[in-house]
Design a protein around this motif. Structure first.
Motif, mmCIF file in Angstrom:
data_model
loop_
_atom_site.group_PDB
_atom_site.id
_atom_site.type_symbol
_atom_site.label_atom_id
_atom_site.label_comp_id
_atom_site.label_asym_id
_atom_site.label_seq_id
_atom_site.Cartn_x
_atom_site.Cartn_y
_atom_site.Cartn_z
ATOM 1 N N GLU A 82 15.237 36.856 -54.265
ATOM 2 C CA GLU A 82 15.063 36.291 -55.598
ATOM 3 C C GLU A 82 13.692 36.675 -56.162
ATOM 4 O OE1 GLU A 82 17.425 34.573 -57.218
ATOM 5 O OE2 GLU A 82 18.752 34.921 -55.515
ATOM 6 N N PRO A 83 13.539 36.641 -57.495
ATOM 7 C CA PRO A 83 12.225 36.919 -58.080
ATOM 8 C C PRO A 83 11.182 35.912 -57.598
ATOM 9 C CG PRO A 83 13.940 36.964 -59.758
ATOM 10 C CD PRO A 83 14.572 36.422 -58.513
ATOM 11 N N ALA A 84 9.932 36.314 -57.643
ATOM 12 C CA ALA A 84 8.845 35.415 -57.262
ATOM 13 C C ALA A 84 8.829 34.199 -58.184
ATOM 14 C CB ALA A 84 7.513 36.154 -57.345
ATOM 15 N N ARG A 85 8.536 33.040 -57.620
ATOM 16 C CA ARG A 85 8.427 31.825 -58.423
ATOM 17 C C ARG A 85 6.972 31.453 -58.687
ATOM 18 N NH1 ARG A 85 12.225 27.163 -56.219
ATOM 19 N NH2 ARG A 85 11.505 26.272 -58.213
ATOM 20 N N GLY A 86 6.058 31.996 -57.899
ATOM 21 C CA GLY A 86 4.651 31.744 -58.144
ATOM 22 C C GLY A 86 4.100 30.580 -57.351
ATOM 23 N N VAL A 87 2.787 30.514 -57.298
ATOM 24 C CA VAL A 87 2.106 29.576 -56.417
ATOM 25 C C VAL A 87 2.471 28.129 -56.700
ATOM 26 C CG1 VAL A 87 0.050 29.535 -57.899
ATOM 27 C CG2 VAL A 87 -0.154 28.903 -55.489
ATOM 28 N N SER A 88 2.646 27.749 -57.951
ATOM 29 C CA SER A 88 2.893 26.346 -58.278
ATOM 30 C C SER A 88 4.253 25.854 -57.793
ATOM 31 C CB SER A 88 2.764 26.116 -59.790
ATOM 32 O OG SER A 88 3.715 26.888 -60.496
ATOM 33 N N ALA A 89 5.170 26.767 -57.486
ATOM 34 C CA ALA A 89 6.500 26.373 -57.009
ATOM 35 C C ALA A 89 6.560 26.290 -55.494
ATOM 36 C CB ALA A 89 7.556 27.364 -57.497
ATOM 37 N N LEU A 90 5.485 26.692 -54.836
ATOM 38 C CA LEU A 90 5.494 26.801 -53.376
ATOM 39 C C LEU A 90 4.918 25.559 -52.699
ATOM 40 C CD1 LEU A 90 4.197 30.474 -53.044
ATOM 41 C CD2 LEU A 90 6.575 29.674 -53.187
ATOM 42 N N GLU A 91 5.235 25.457 -51.431
ATOM 43 C CA GLU A 91 4.623 24.422 -50.599
ATOM 44 C C GLU A 91 4.265 25.041 -49.256
ATOM 45 O OE1 GLU A 91 5.789 20.091 -50.618
ATOM 46 O OE2 GLU A 91 6.705 20.693 -48.698
ATOM 47 N N LEU A 92 3.076 24.720 -48.777
ATOM 48 C CA LEU A 92 2.663 25.102 -47.433
ATOM 49 C C LEU A 92 2.739 23.872 -46.553
ATOM 50 C CD1 LEU A 92 -0.518 27.291 -48.178
ATOM 51 C CD2 LEU A 92 1.920 27.909 -48.342
ATOM 52 N N ASN A 93 2.909 24.086 -45.263
ATOM 53 C CA ASN A 93 2.979 22.968 -44.334
ATOM 54 C C ASN A 93 2.440 23.425 -42.985
ATOM 55 O OD1 ASN A 93 3.787 20.377 -43.243
ATOM 56 N ND2 ASN A 93 5.365 20.348 -44.834
ATOM 57 N N GLN A 94 2.168 22.485 -42.130
ATOM 58 C CA GLN A 94 1.714 22.818 -40.777
ATOM 59 C C GLN A 94 2.381 21.884 -39.781
ATOM 60 O OE1 GLN A 94 -2.682 22.849 -41.903
ATOM 61 N NE2 GLN A 94 -2.605 24.725 -40.655
ATOM 62 N N GLY A 95 2.549 22.368 -38.574
ATOM 63 C CA GLY A 95 3.228 21.587 -37.552
ATOM 64 C C GLY A 95 4.635 22.044 -37.275
ATOM 65 N N ASP A 96 5.147 22.974 -38.082
ATOM 66 C CA ASP A 96 6.459 23.588 -37.858
ATOM 67 C C ASP A 96 7.578 22.546 -37.775
ATOM 68 O OD1 ASP A 96 8.012 25.841 -37.643
ATOM 69 O OD2 ASP A 96 7.760 26.063 -35.476
ATOM 70 N N ALA A 97 7.543 21.587 -38.721
ATOM 71 C CA ALA A 97 8.577 20.554 -38.756
ATOM 72 C C ALA A 97 9.410 20.619 -40.025
ATOM 73 C CB ALA A 97 7.934 19.168 -38.644
ATOM 74 N N LYS A 98 9.012 21.458 -40.977
ATOM 75 C CA LYS A 98 9.679 21.500 -42.276
ATOM 76 C C LYS A 98 9.755 22.940 -42.752
ATOM 77 C CE LYS A 98 9.264 19.260 -46.860
ATOM 78 N NZ LYS A 98 8.426 18.319 -47.656
ATOM 79 N N SER A 99 10.863 23.294 -43.395
ATOM 80 C CA SER A 99 11.018 24.654 -43.894
ATOM 81 C C SER A 99 11.951 24.635 -45.100
ATOM 82 C CB SER A 99 11.558 25.577 -42.794
ATOM 83 O OG SER A 99 11.456 26.931 -43.176
ATOM 84 N N GLY A 100 12.302 25.811 -45.580
ATOM 85 C CA GLY A 100 13.164 25.915 -46.748
ATOM 86 C C GLY A 100 13.466 27.378 -47.010
ATOM 87 N N ARG A 101 13.576 27.747 -48.274
ATOM 88 C CA ARG A 101 13.793 29.139 -48.662
ATOM 89 C C ARG A 101 12.583 29.636 -49.433
ATOM 90 N NH1 ARG A 101 18.101 26.444 -50.251
ATOM 91 N NH2 ARG A 101 17.796 26.725 -52.499
ATOM 92 N N ILE A 102 12.394 30.954 -49.417
ATOM 93 C CA ILE A 102 11.282 31.533 -50.150
ATOM 94 C C ILE A 102 11.571 33.005 -50.431
ATOM 95 C CG2 ILE A 102 10.002 32.085 -48.023
ATOM 96 C CD1 ILE A 102 7.404 31.511 -49.628
ATOM 97 N N SER A 103 11.184 33.454 -51.595
ATOM 98 C CA SER A 103 11.358 34.857 -51.952
ATOM 99 C C SER A 103 10.392 35.731 -51.167
ATOM 100 C CB SER A 103 11.089 35.043 -53.451
ATOM 101 O OG SER A 103 10.943 36.410 -53.781
ATOM 102 N N ARG A 104 10.861 36.903 -50.769
ATOM 103 C CA ARG A 104 9.977 37.850 -50.107
ATOM 104 C C ARG A 104 8.805 38.249 -51.017
ATOM 105 N NH1 ARG A 104 12.422 40.136 -45.454
ATOM 106 N NH2 ARG A 104 14.668 39.763 -45.317
ATOM 107 N N PHE A 105 9.033 38.227 -52.320
ATOM 108 C CA PHE A 105 7.951 38.541 -53.259
ATOM 109 C C PHE A 105 6.836 37.509 -53.160
ATOM 110 C CE2 PHE A 105 11.659 40.620 -55.197
ATOM 111 C CZ PHE A 105 11.158 41.884 -55.463
ATOM 112 N N ASP A 106 7.205 36.243 -53.034
ATOM 113 C CA ASP A 106 6.191 35.199 -52.882
ATOM 114 C C ASP A 106 5.496 35.297 -51.532
ATOM 115 O OD1 ASP A 106 6.123 33.726 -55.336
ATOM 116 O OD2 ASP A 106 8.086 32.887 -54.855
ATOM 117 N N VAL A 107 6.238 35.674 -50.493
ATOM 118 C CA VAL A 107 5.614 35.867 -49.183
ATOM 119 C C VAL A 107 4.569 36.978 -49.262
ATOM 120 C CG1 VAL A 107 5.978 36.545 -46.776
ATOM 121 C CG2 VAL A 107 7.609 35.021 -47.908
ATOM 122 N N ALA A 108 4.897 38.053 -49.958
ATOM 123 C CA ALA A 108 3.938 39.146 -50.132
ATOM 124 C C ALA A 108 2.682 38.650 -50.831
ATOM 125 C CB ALA A 108 4.573 40.287 -50.927
ATOM 126 N N SER A 109 2.846 37.837 -51.861
ATOM 127 C CA SER A 109 1.677 37.301 -52.576
ATOM 128 C C SER A 109 0.830 36.425 -51.659
ATOM 129 C CB SER A 109 2.138 36.496 -53.793
ATOM 130 O OG SER A 109 2.763 37.319 -54.744
#
Length: 314
Positions: free
Chosen positions: A220-247
């Protein structure tokens, strides 16, 4: 004038997945299940803990012909950064005509000598390689290959190594881990590689690392930083565009004080779920209320510095 001044400084400094053949592609299956205006500062100040890199030093993308690696290269070129795009063949498949910012170079992570040549003189290295039918097993690439890259980066004093890993990699009882691990025990090898990197960088000065654990990857197209969430502890996940991962990979190198020596998960905020249910949610392309499940380590922000601020060090 700025360019000439920079060149003079540089001049002075220079003076001193192979799974067995009868198995199908891991990436193809995962993709089929889960397919579901940049402005750059004129100068970027790195942390005093990290070696200073010239604006002329290239980024190195290892695994540049992979889906995420390609997007890293493309974004860097769009932002007028010099890029060393590496692959086993030494040919960057997406090259379109001559581009003075792009250098294609052979790098096989299972062969340390090629890795050393690839990372030397770079401002940052993005490790986006993973096992494939023709490129090596998970043990060879996601574990030993990553270790080879980390050792080379430390020896060459590369300021920042960014690693694209995977969410749920520390949770062997989770459905996502169990499913992905069917492919050559890739999750087991990924966490071994991660742990080795953290150990190698312990006490190292002048170089740092960041481990990024994306959720289910989409085109999918990038959604940008404001649409993202970071987390730590490896207890939560979801979906993310490869374009956003690159950013995220690229931007993390500009904020080493916040991202250096950290490991974090990333996904679209409105897809975040616990690891027990995220697999089905991703397949169904479901969205969630961001308050449905909270770990206490969520990071949100309207800018990259804001979203990175508060990450806990490993």
């Amino acid at each position: 004038m700025k360019f000439l001044f920079l060149c003079s400084i540089v001049s002075c400094l220079i003076s001193t997945e192979a799974l067995s053949a009868d198995k199908f592609s891991r990436r193809a299956l995962i993709d089929s299940v889960c397919r579901t205006a940049f402005i750059i500062p004129t100068s970027t100040l790195l942390s005093s803990q990290v070696s200073q890199a010239s604006d002329l030093d290239p980024f190195c993308v290892i695994g540049a012909n992979g889906k995420t690696g390609t997007k890293c290269v493309q974004e860097l070129l769009q932002r007028n950064f010099p890029v060393r795009a590496t692959s086993r063949s030494g040919i960057y498949n997406e090259a379109q005509g001559e581009n003075k910012l792009l250098e294609s170079l052979a790098c096989d992570v299972t062969k340390p000598s090629t890795v050393e040549a690839a990372v030397r003189g770079t401002r940052a290295v993005i490790f986006a390689a993973s096992a494939s039918k023709t490129g090596g097993t998970p043990a060879q690439v996601d574990n030993d290959g990553l270790v080879n890259v980390a050792k080379a980066c430390i020896a060459a004093k590369v300021p920042h190594l960014v690693i694209v890993s995977s969410g749920s990699v520390t949770k062997p009882d989770s459905p996502v881990f169990k499913f992905l691990n069917l492919f050559g025990r890739i999750m087991e090898e990924k966490i071994k590689g991660e742990d080795s990197v953290r150990s190698l960088y312990a006490g190292v000065e002048g170089s740092t690392y960041t481990v990024i654990r994306p959720g289910g990857l989409t085109e999918e197209p990038a959604r940008g930083v404001s649409a993202l969430e970071l987390n730590q502890g490896d207890a939560k996940s979801g979906r993310i565009s490869r374009f956003d991962v690159a950013s995220i990979c690229i931007e993390s190198t500009f904020y080493p004080a916040q991202t250096g020596g950290t490991t974090f998960e990333c996904y679209d905020a409105d897809t975040g779920k616990s690891l027990n249910s995220v697999g089905l949610s991703n397949i169904m392309k479901q969205t969630t209320d961001t308050s449905d499940f909270q770990t206490g380590y969520e990071r949100r922000g309207d800018t990259w510095k804001a979203i990175f601020t508060g990450l806990q060090k490993d």
